[in-house]
Design an enzyme around this catalytic site. Structure first.
Site, mmCIF file in Angstrom:
data_model
loop_
_atom_site.group_PDB
_atom_site.id
_atom_site.type_symbol
_atom_site.label_atom_id
_atom_site.label_comp_id
_atom_site.label_asym_id
_atom_site.label_seq_id
_atom_site.Cartn_x
_atom_site.Cartn_y
_atom_site.Cartn_z
ATOM 1 N N VAL A 91 43.730 121.186 62.895
ATOM 2 C CA VAL A 91 44.017 120.533 61.604
ATOM 3 C C VAL A 91 45.303 119.730 61.777
ATOM 4 O O VAL A 91 46.284 120.232 62.359
ATOM 5 C CB VAL A 91 44.160 121.592 60.479
ATOM 6 C CG1 VAL A 91 44.621 120.946 59.170
ATOM 7 C CG2 VAL A 91 42.833 122.328 60.254
ATOM 8 N N GLY A 99 44.111 125.300 53.571
ATOM 9 C CA GLY A 99 42.749 125.842 53.554
ATOM 10 C C GLY A 99 41.718 125.016 54.297
ATOM 11 O O GLY A 99 40.521 125.304 54.213
ATOM 12 N N THR A 102 40.020 127.155 56.988
ATOM 13 C CA THR A 102 39.179 128.158 56.334
ATOM 14 C C THR A 102 37.849 127.532 55.911
ATOM 15 O O THR A 102 36.777 128.128 56.109
ATOM 16 C CB THR A 102 39.914 128.740 55.110
ATOM 17 O OG1 THR A 102 41.204 129.193 55.542
ATOM 18 C CG2 THR A 102 39.159 129.901 54.506
ATOM 19 N N TYR A 130 42.336 134.280 64.097
ATOM 20 C CA TYR A 130 40.887 134.444 63.945
ATOM 21 C C TYR A 130 40.393 135.782 63.409
ATOM 22 O O TYR A 130 39.234 135.900 63.045
ATOM 23 C CB TYR A 130 40.202 134.119 65.277
ATOM 24 C CG TYR A 130 40.316 132.640 65.585
ATOM 25 C CD1 TYR A 130 39.540 131.725 64.898
ATOM 26 C CD2 TYR A 130 41.229 132.164 66.512
ATOM 27 C CE1 TYR A 130 39.659 130.368 65.133
ATOM 28 C CE2 TYR A 130 41.362 130.806 66.758
ATOM 29 C CZ TYR A 130 40.566 129.913 66.065
ATOM 30 O OH TYR A 130 40.691 128.569 66.295
ATOM 31 N N PHE A 418 36.748 126.823 77.533
ATOM 32 C CA PHE A 418 35.878 125.925 76.770
ATOM 33 C C PHE A 418 36.547 125.545 75.461
ATOM 34 O O PHE A 418 37.553 126.121 75.098
ATOM 35 C CB PHE A 418 34.506 126.568 76.520
ATOM 36 C CG PHE A 418 34.557 127.852 75.729
ATOM 37 C CD1 PHE A 418 34.395 127.851 74.342
ATOM 38 C CD2 PHE A 418 34.778 129.074 76.354
ATOM 39 C CE1 PHE A 418 34.436 129.035 73.614
ATOM 40 C CE2 PHE A 418 34.819 130.266 75.629
ATOM 41 C CZ PHE A 418 34.652 130.249 74.260
HETATM 42 C C1 LIG Z 1 45.717 126.704 63.462
HETATM 43 C C2 LIG Z 1 45.292 125.620 62.505
HETATM 44 C C3 LIG Z 1 43.893 125.143 62.892
HETATM 45 C C4 LIG Z 1 45.276 126.231 61.086
HETATM 46 O O1 LIG Z 1 44.713 125.298 60.163
HETATM 47 P P1 LIG Z 1 45.055 125.376 58.581
HETATM 48 O O2 LIG Z 1 44.159 124.401 57.908
HETATM 49 O O3 LIG Z 1 46.493 125.253 58.405
HETATM 50 O O4 LIG Z 1 44.602 126.843 58.240
HETATM 51 P P2 LIG Z 1 44.326 127.422 56.751
HETATM 52 O O5 LIG Z 1 45.176 126.684 55.763
HETATM 53 O O6 LIG Z 1 42.867 127.425 56.484
HETATM 54 O O7 LIG Z 1 44.859 128.892 56.921
HETATM 55 C C5 LIG Z 1 44.062 130.040 56.847
HETATM 56 C C6 LIG Z 1 44.966 131.232 56.927
HETATM 57 O O8 LIG Z 1 45.442 131.361 58.278
HETATM 58 C C7 LIG Z 1 46.868 131.365 58.278
HETATM 59 N N1 LIG Z 1 47.262 130.612 59.473
HETATM 60 C C8 LIG Z 1 46.672 129.508 59.938
HETATM 61 N N2 LIG Z 1 47.285 129.106 61.056
HETATM 62 C C9 LIG Z 1 48.276 129.983 61.298
HETATM 63 C C10 LIG Z 1 49.263 130.081 62.314
HETATM 64 N N3 LIG Z 1 49.327 129.187 63.295
HETATM 65 N N4 LIG Z 1 50.104 131.118 62.243
HETATM 66 C C11 LIG Z 1 50.040 132.015 61.230
HETATM 67 N N5 LIG Z 1 49.128 131.961 60.239
HETATM 68 C C12 LIG Z 1 48.263 130.949 60.283
HETATM 69 C C13 LIG Z 1 47.273 130.671 56.984
HETATM 70 O O9 LIG Z 1 48.550 131.038 56.591
HETATM 71 C C14 LIG Z 1 46.201 131.159 56.040
HETATM 72 O O10 LIG Z 1 46.507 132.484 55.657
HETATM 73 P P3 LIG Z 1 46.047 133.073 54.236
HETATM 74 O O11 LIG Z 1 44.539 133.002 54.232
HETATM 75 O O12 LIG Z 1 46.567 134.462 54.253
HETATM 76 O O13 LIG Z 1 46.658 132.180 53.216
HETATM 77 C C15 LIG Z 1 46.258 124.440 62.529
HETATM 78 O O14 LIG Z 1 47.543 124.909 62.190
HETATM 79 C C16 LIG Z 1 46.323 123.736 63.872
HETATM 80 O O15 LIG Z 1 45.582 122.804 64.123
HETATM 81 N N6 LIG Z 1 47.230 124.193 64.791
HETATM 82 C C17 LIG Z 1 47.352 123.568 66.113
HETATM 83 C C18 LIG Z 1 46.086 123.706 66.934
HETATM 84 C C19 LIG Z 1 45.627 125.153 67.037
HETATM 85 O O16 LIG Z 1 46.399 126.077 67.229
HETATM 86 N N7 LIG Z 1 44.308 125.336 66.887
HETATM 87 C C20 LIG Z 1 43.680 126.654 67.008
HETATM 88 C C21 LIG Z 1 42.941 126.578 68.288
HETATM 89 S S1 LIG Z 1 42.344 128.086 68.854
#
Ligand SMILES: CC(C)(COP(=O)(O)OP(=O)(O)OC[C@H]1O[C@@H](n2cnc3c(N)ncnc32)[C@H](O)[C@@H]1OP(=O)(O)O)[C@@H](O)C(=O)NCCC(=O)NCCS
Length: 418
Positions: A91, A99, A102, A130, A418
């Site tokens: 994101v 969200g 989510t 996750y 992957f």
């Molecule tokens: C990780 C990522 C995809 C999260 O996306 P997002 O849209 O901010 O996530 P959401 O808003 O849907 O969050 C869902 C929940 O996860 C939590 N969360 C999401 N990312 C988190 C993080 N990096 N650390 C801690 N909590 C996190 C949120 O606080 C939220 O918690 P809640 O349901 O208790 O309120 C985004 O921060 C990102 O792209 N990060 C860099 C790339 C990455 O790490 N991708 C994952 C690859 S495995």
């Protein structure tokens, strides 16, 4: 935890078109703070299933991405189940913590249900993310290093046959087929589509971190059949006084038997002009320590989670794997992210296979779907998860019965990125 929306207000979530694919990959790279080179885009396109991409659009711009692949996972038995491999989860920094992820995860799991896949798997850049979506950590990657001057084996490997080096033309012809045979015997292993292999053999210089290109060695039996392989790099280094101080870096090593694996480790320990042998992702129960005359010289450098597993169709997933011992258990499974999955399931396992169905019977064990995912490949015991407060024993003796059913002799292991 926020309730899981199926759509996100103001955002459109849908697969991208072929024309939109470069923007999809570009958005993912921005979110990961990575440069996207044209050849990388081409390599990703060769692996990606466009109809399984999901992008979140905000006023026409991609702000969130997720992808899935239609691969296969080896489960205990060994048996093979279709599995969705989740990737490209990202994101943009402008849209985080609103969200978007989510919403992508919810939609993605709906698509997996529609396709009839029982299991999804991923590797996590951050391990905090996750569990809330029902994923449990199911395999481990163990990194280790051995100083070669202390790496004598207690007894020489006795696999017979021979080890031969493959050049850049031979390796793509011989290794993918051999891997495809060997991965079917290794719980936790994944199938690898042709595009994945193309990227592996492309071996771009900017992903080598200063080490050599990959070298490939094949083990053949006395009858001339390929039965194991290893791929590795060598990172050269010399001390000021001219002593070789490099590192043989094993990427992956597969063999059809412990003897073949031992022969390949012996080969790796014999690579000259290096001071150490290291490996970034070995099975957690790798026997090499026990092969060394001086076992303390096997230094574990890292243990980290690798494959996360999510069961989205519990009966299909549980009846798809084998169980070492016969037994019957009623599991009370809680799935707060996908409530349709919540319920009691009766698992009846015997030597001829397993059946799993919904039931109203009194439960023996209660757990979240994420913890059932952690148990699925046999990588952790029910007893351990109960001690961590994650599984509740509702009938005395059920934890021991769960251990007997789910635990496997060999640790599950996955070495596929992957
Ligand atoms: C990780 C990522 C995809 C999260 O996306 P997002 O849209 O901010 O996530 P959401 O808003 O849907 O969050 C869902 C929940 O996860 C939590 N969360 C999401 N990312 C988190 C993080 N990096 N650390 C801690 N909590 C996190 C949120 O606080 C939220 O918690 P809640 O349901 O208790 O309120 C985004 O921060 C990102 O792209 N990060 C860099 C790339 C990455 O790490 N991708 C994952 C690859 S495995």
């Amino acid at each position: 935890m926020r309730a899981a929306p199926d759509s996100h207000s103001g955002l459109e979530i849908r697969p991208v078109t072929e024309d939109e694919f470069p923007a999809f990959v570009a958005a993912e790279h921005v979110a990961f703070s990575e440069e996207l080179k044209p050849e990388r885009l081409e390599a990703i396109r060769a692996i990606a299933e466009i109809d399984r991409t999901l992008a979140a659009f905000d006023r026409g711009r991609i702000v969130g991405t997720a992808g899935a692949g239609s691969w296969e996972l080896t489960v205990p038995g060994p048996a093979i189940v279709p599995a969705a491999t989740i990737t490209a989860v990202a994101v943009l920094p402008t849209h985080r913590r609103q969200g978007v992820l989510t919403a992508l995860m919810a939609r993605q799991l709906d698509d997996v249900v529609d396709r009839g896949e029982a299991v999804t798997v991923l590797t996590a850049s951050e391990s905090i993310i996750y569990g809330r979506f029902g994923y449990g950590l199911a395999t481990w990657a163990m990194g280790f290093a051995i100083d070669r001057p202390h790496a004598g084996l207690a007894r020489p490997a006795e696999a017979g046959g021979r080890v031969l080096m493959l050049d850049g033309d031979e390796a793509p012809k011989r290794i993918p087929d051999l891997y495809d045979d060997l991965r079917r015997r290794q719980p936790g292993a994944l199938s690898r589509p042709p595009g994945w292999w193309a990227d592996y053999f492309r071996d771009p210089e900017d992903e080598r971190e200063g080490a050599s290109p990959r070298f490939y060695a094949l083990h053949e039996s006395d009858a001339g059949e390929a039965d194991g392989f290893v791929s590795y790099r060598v990172k050269k280094n010399w001390t000021d006084d001219g002593v070789a101080a490099g590192d043989t870096q094993v990427y992956e090593l597969y063999g059809s038997s412990p003897a073949v694996r031992a022969a390949l480790w012996q080969f790796c320990l014999g690579v000259d002009l290096t001071a150490t042998l290291s490996c970034w992702n070995a099975p957690i129960d790798e026997p090499l320590r026990w092969m060394l005359a001086d076992p303390r010289r096997f230094r574990v450098t890292a243990v980290s989670d690798w494959l996360w597993v999510r069961l989205i169709d519990v009966p299909a997933a549980l009846s798809g794997r084998g169980y070492a011992a016969p037994g019957r258990l009623v599991l009370d499974v809680a799935d707060s992210f996908k409530p349709h999955n919540t319920g009691r399931y009766e698992l009846d396992a015997g030597p001829d296979g397993a059946e799993c169905r919904r039931t109203d019977a009194e439960p023996d064990l209660a757990m979240s779907v994420a913890d059932l995912g952690a148990l699925y490949l046999g990588g952790v015991r029910c007893t351990t998860l109960a001690r961590a407060g994650r599984i509740e024993e509702r009938r005395p003796g059920a934890l021991a019965a769960g251990d007997a059913l789910f635990t496997t002799a060999d640790a599950p292991w996955c070495s596929t990125e992957f």
